[in-house]
Design a protein around this motif. Structure first.
Motif, PDB file in Angstrom:
ATOM      1  N   TYR A  41      10.805  30.550 -19.110  1.00 15.64           N
ATOM      2  CA  TYR A  41      10.156  31.115 -17.922  1.00 15.64           C
ATOM      3  C   TYR A  41       9.222  32.250 -18.327  1.00 15.64           C
ATOM      4  N   LEU A  42       9.734  33.164 -19.134  1.00 18.78           N
ATOM      5  CA  LEU A  42       9.019  34.367 -19.519  1.00 18.78           C
ATOM      6  C   LEU A  42       8.736  34.323 -21.016  1.00 18.78           C
ATOM      7  N   GLY A  43       7.484  34.555 -21.395  1.00 18.71           N
ATOM      8  CA  GLY A  43       7.102  34.559 -22.799  1.00 18.71           C
ATOM      9  C   GLY A  43       6.507  35.893 -23.206  1.00 18.71           C
ATOM     10  N   LEU A  44       7.088  36.509 -24.232  1.00 17.33           N
ATOM     11  CA  LEU A  44       6.627  37.799 -24.727  1.00 17.33           C
ATOM     12  C   LEU A  44       5.979  37.584 -26.092  1.00 17.33           C
ATOM     13  N   LYS A  96       5.885  45.696 -23.300  1.00 18.96           N
ATOM     14  CA  LYS A  96       6.393  45.673 -24.670  1.00 18.96           C
ATOM     15  C   LYS A  96       5.924  46.852 -25.516  1.00 18.96           C
ATOM     16  N   THR A  97       4.863  47.521 -25.095  1.00 21.54           N
ATOM     17  CA  THR A  97       4.201  48.491 -25.968  1.00 21.54           C
ATOM     18  C   THR A  97       4.663  49.914 -25.681  1.00 21.54           C
ATOM     19  N   PHE A  98       4.957  50.641 -26.763  1.00 17.19           N
ATOM     20  CA  PHE A  98       5.419  52.028 -26.664  1.00 17.19           C
ATOM     21  C   PHE A  98       4.541  52.918 -27.540  1.00 17.19           C
ATOM     22  N   ARG A 148      14.095  43.024 -29.357  1.00 21.76           N
ATOM     23  CA  ARG A 148      13.466  42.480 -28.148  1.00 21.76           C
ATOM     24  C   ARG A 148      14.076  41.125 -27.817  1.00 21.76           C
ATOM     25  N   LEU A 149      14.356  40.889 -26.538  1.00 21.35           N
ATOM     26  CA  LEU A 149      14.839  39.567 -26.147  1.00 21.35           C
ATOM     27  C   LEU A 149      14.370  39.196 -24.749  1.00 21.35           C
ATOM     28  N   LYS A 178       5.489  51.977 -20.644  1.00 24.52           N
ATOM     29  CA  LYS A 178       4.588  51.639 -19.540  1.00 24.52           C
ATOM     30  C   LYS A 178       4.915  50.284 -18.926  1.00 24.52           C
ATOM     31  N   ILE A 179       4.483  50.115 -17.703  1.00 22.59           N
ATOM     32  CA  ILE A 179       4.123  48.804 -17.166  1.00 22.59           C
ATOM     33  C   ILE A 179       2.604  48.830 -17.116  1.00 22.59           C
ATOM     34  N   ASP A 180       1.990  48.088 -18.022  1.00 21.26           N
ATOM     35  CA  ASP A 180       0.538  48.129 -18.142  1.00 21.26           C
ATOM     36  C   ASP A 180      -0.052  46.884 -17.489  1.00 21.26           C
ATOM     37  N   GLY A 181      -0.584  47.076 -16.290  1.00 17.71           N
ATOM     38  CA  GLY A 181      -1.142  45.962 -15.533  1.00 17.71           C
ATOM     39  C   GLY A 181      -2.593  45.675 -15.840  1.00 17.71           C
ATOM     40  N   ASN A 182      -3.100  46.188 -16.948  1.00 16.15           N
ATOM     41  CA  ASN A 182      -4.493  45.964 -17.324  1.00 16.15           C
ATOM     42  C   ASN A 182      -4.658  44.789 -18.280  1.00 16.15           C
ATOM     43  N   SER A 183      -3.656  43.924 -18.314  1.00 17.28           N
ATOM     44  CA  SER A 183      -3.724  42.767 -19.207  1.00 17.28           C
ATOM     45  C   SER A 183      -4.879  41.859 -18.807  1.00 17.28           C
ATOM     46  N   SER A 184      -5.498  41.260 -19.808  1.00 20.99           N
ATOM     47  CA  SER A 184      -6.625  40.364 -19.534  1.00 20.99           C
ATOM     48  C   SER A 184      -6.441  39.055 -20.276  1.00 20.99           C
TER      49      SER A 184
END
Length: 781
Positions: A41-44, A96-98, A148-149, A178-184
């Protein structure tokens, strides 16, 4: 004949993990694909936990299977029935980013000094772990572990655990999460297989808030108008921290700045839980509530128990699905990586499937192809049939869209799209898209194989039969009985699996597979009529089926035009193929491959050249219809002109080469298939895994070296091991039974682990096994 490329592996040959011991920035794009963790469902995507300074060498991404944006497909010269509106998987908010700051120095692999580094994708624990000892420019040394999982048992949930230990100092540490909603998303590139037509930033942010350690972001796509939400919460193992958090809807961000005083040789940990839901899962007004519920449950359970759940889930998976190979450690690693990647990439909710690149990258726009049914499905049918069932239910859920597409093209029945996410045809190049009418028969073939392996009549009467009938109806309307072909039923202007030959008449693969579809439809009609009157009448009334239509299907099947050339003793790929000039692939420079990126399509279409197996795939799939001589003659004819420009190609050649006793060649094709992504053999792993190739690797092991076939109501085996493999074992689920197969150079043994009894065949010897029994056969040298 083209030589297959080879490369030295950059990973340790560990049998259960993919391990990187030294960070090489030049490999970063490819490593981001390999180190993806996902749960169907979710891919990181496997980005570094800290920002990669050179943005041109990294693509930060998080994907949700089946969540998409639409885009307009524009043509300088369009036409009726061209796909008008595309769909593409979108890159959603990143968690995922810190940023980790030691006093005033930011932790970064490109500054300071790395004393120790290891990154490991562990296929038994289902985690990505990175361990680093880093020394700053001022001499402060720190030990950091990132884990990470994406939870298999809780598909909307994931977690990241960070452990920090100062080794030679005490001081201030700040972690920015963060929750970074600037993904493109990626834009179009020169590679037609990569990128999509959607805007670089396809979202509008409709909600963003935070409360100390907890935050939420909701965004909506601009054209498909689908919403998703992402919630995070943090749990710290220490007191005395200060957290400053803020949300900015306009900047699409939720930010947490956590500061604390760290003491030498003390370990500090932070766990970040995150949950994603979309409007395809629940109503929009429930997204936030469902995210919060997942996060609350995760905090109650704790990260250690989530890790325990993950390991237990994978223990069960490997118990059923593992393939053990001895003799070549890199192959053992590769086959497990393939199977693990298929598990990570495959949707199990009925509203998603498996994209060509899984959940690891944006090659092919996140679309679902025939890859699912022909290359990936067999693995699940014979190891996890419940997953295969959900993939087929997904196709059923797209049936109305397929009906609409057939109607748009002035045909009866249903026509499934060549590439899609939610049901629309998204292929903008119709000669290699819409014209591949075999997509219907590929789906029917998977339904047929699933039914034969499970006897799941409930699936057939509630889902499968309707797909089969509507596909048969479409094909009956697509072709016609041609007087010039002695009254045989012909299908004109189609494209077969070999996309280097387009818009041809009587493609052999298509005609044979249509015949299979029509015969299976007639069989299911009679089966329903005889065994379930209520289901039979319901379907007949819904589809307005009549005996006369079934009789027509059978007549077409009995009179299908099936190409054959008696002079060459081969099956011509289509009516015109053998009259074209043959290409000598050995004279084409290696940098010209793949041809589709360097040659005009017209300059490909006019030659005898194959991108991938077409007739040979037909012989493999419908093996019972062809003799050994048919196989040998066609293999020798088509192999020299096949470029293997598609990753789908080598596995099929490997399987057939085993049967022809060309074991060295079979192993070369198999190794190329199995190591495709780990060794980046096509130089495009950066765009995502080759999921179908991974399914092909399993088939090459089981159907190739294991020699398994599934016709005549029994499993049959004709195993042969190449020189490099000393031992092979795998398990097969069939008709409620679990069979273990073990093969050495001298002995093949079959053990029934579950079930009452099973009918088997070893070469020409038929036998029965009862539960707990083992039967051994000596293999000829």
């Amino acid at each position: 004949m083209r030589k297959l490329p080879k490369k030295q592996s950059i990973f340790l040959p560990d049998e259960w993990s993919v391990i990187e011991e030294e960070f090489e920035p030049k490999n970063n794009f490819m490593l981001e694909t390999i180190f993806t963790v996902a749960n169907g469902y979710l891919g990181l995507r496997g980005n570094l936990d800290e920002d990669f300074p050179d943005k041109s060498q990294s693509f930060k991404a998080t994907y949700i299977n089946g969540f998409y944006e639409e885009y307009d497909i524009t043509y300088p010269e369009g036409g009726y029935g061209f796909a008008k509106r595309g769909e593409a998987m979108v890159n959603v908010a990143d968690v995922k980013t810190f940023e980790i700051t030691i006093e005033d120095e930011k932790f970064n692999l490109f500054s300071g000094k790395i004393d120790k580094y290891i990154r490991k994708l562990d296929m038994r624990s289902g985690t990505l772990v990175r361990k680093i000892i880093w020394e700053s420019n001022s001499g402060k040394k720190i030990y950091i572990v990132f884990e990470r999982l994406a939870c298999f048992k809780r598909q909307h949930l994931g977690a990241i655990n960070i452990k920090i230990k100062p080794l030679n100092f005490s001081g201030r540490i700040k972690i920015v999460s963060k929750i970074d909603g600037n993904s493109s998303n990626l834009l179009e590139t020169e590679d037609v297989r990569v990128g999509s037509g959607i805007e670089k930033f396809p979202f509008e942010t409709i909600k963003a808030y935070c409360d100390e350690l907890n935050g939420f972001l909701m965004q909506k796509t601009k054209k498909s108008r689908l919403s998703y939400g992402c919630m995070v919460d943090h749990v710290l193992s220490f007191d005395g921290f200060f957290c400053k958090s803020f949300a900015d809807k306009e900047k699409n961000l939720v930010i947490f700045e956590i500061e604390f005083d760290a003491k030498k040789d003390m370990e500090y940990s932070l766990t970040k839980y995150f949950s994603y839901f979309t409007q395809r899962d629940v109503e929009e007004n429930l997204i936030e509530e469902r995210c919060a519920g997942e996060i609350l449950e995760a905090k109650k359970i704790g990260v250690e128990n989530l890790l325990k759940e993950q390991r237990e889930f994978l223990e069960s998976f490997w118990e059923n699905a593992d393939v053990v190979v001895k003799g070549d450690p890199e192959i053992q690693q590769a086959i497990r990586f393939s199977l693990f990647s298929l598990l990570q990439s495959t949707g199990r909710n009925g509203i998603s499937n498996i994209a060509a690149k899984g959940l690891t990258g944006e090659g092919y726009g996140g679309h679902y192809f025939w890859d699912s049914e022909i290359y990936v499905m067999p693995f699940f049918i014979y190891t996890y049939p419940e997953i295969a069932r959900m993939l087929l239910i997904h196709r059923y859920n797209l049936l109305d869209a397929a009906r609409q597409r057939a109607k748009e093209l002035h045909h009866r029945g249903a026509l499934y799209p060549w590439r899609t996410i939610a049901g629309k045809e998204c292929s903008a190049y119709f000669p290699a898209g819409t014209a591949q009418y075999h997509i219907n028969a590929d789906i029917v073939y998977a339904i047929k194989k699933y039914f034969e392996a499970t006897d799941d009549f409930n699936f057939i009467k509630n889902y499968g039969a309707e797909i089969v009938f509507e596909s048969a109806r479409f094909y009956a309307d697509l072709g016609h009985f041609s007087e010039e072909k002695d009254g045989k039923f012909c299908i004109f202007c189609v494209t077969g699996p070999d996309e280097y030959t387009a818009l041809v008449d009587n493609n052999a693969y298509t005609n044979y597979m249509v015949q299979m579809n029509l015969e299976f439809a007639a069989r299911l009609y009679n089966l329903l009529k005889e065994t379930d009157k209520e289901a039979f009448e319901r379907l007949c009334n819904k589809l307005k089926l009549s005996e006369q239509e079934i009789d027509l299907w059978q007549k077409i099947a009995d009179n299908m035009y099936l190409p054959y050339n008696a002079k060459l003793k081969i099956i011509p790929q289509d009516d015109s193929f053998i009259y074209k000039k043959r290409l000598d692939l050995s004279k084409i420079p290696e940098d010209q491959f793949p041809l589709l990126l360097h040659w005009h399509y017209l300059d490909i279409y006019r030659y005898q050249v194959c991108k991938q197996p077409d007739v040979l795939l037909l012989i493999y799939l419908l093996r019972e219809k062809f003799t050994y001589e048919d196989l040998k003659n066609n293999y020798e004819y088509y192999e020299p002109i096949t470029t293997h420009d598609s990753s789908l190609s080598p596995a099929i050649f490997s399987i057939l080469a085993v049967e022809l006793n060309l074991l060295e060649k079979a192993y070369e094709y198999f190794r190329y298939t199995a190591r495709m992504d780990l060794d980046d053999l096509n130089d495009n792993t950066k765009d995502g895994i080759h999921a179908a190739c991974m399914g092909g690797a399993w088939q090459a092991i089981v159907f190739g070296f294991g020699g398994m076939r599934t016709n005549k109501d029994r499993l049959s085996f004709a195993p042969k091991l190449p020189e490099d493999i000393e031992y092979l074992s795998f398990k097969i689920k069939y008709m409620g039974n679990v069979l273990k197969v073990e093969i050495t150079k001298s002995i093949a043994s079959y053990t029934l682990l579950e079930g009452e009894n099973i009918q088997l065949s070893h070469y020409s010897s038929n036998f029965e096994l009862k539960r707990g029994q083992t039967k051994e056969f000596i293999l000829a040298n």
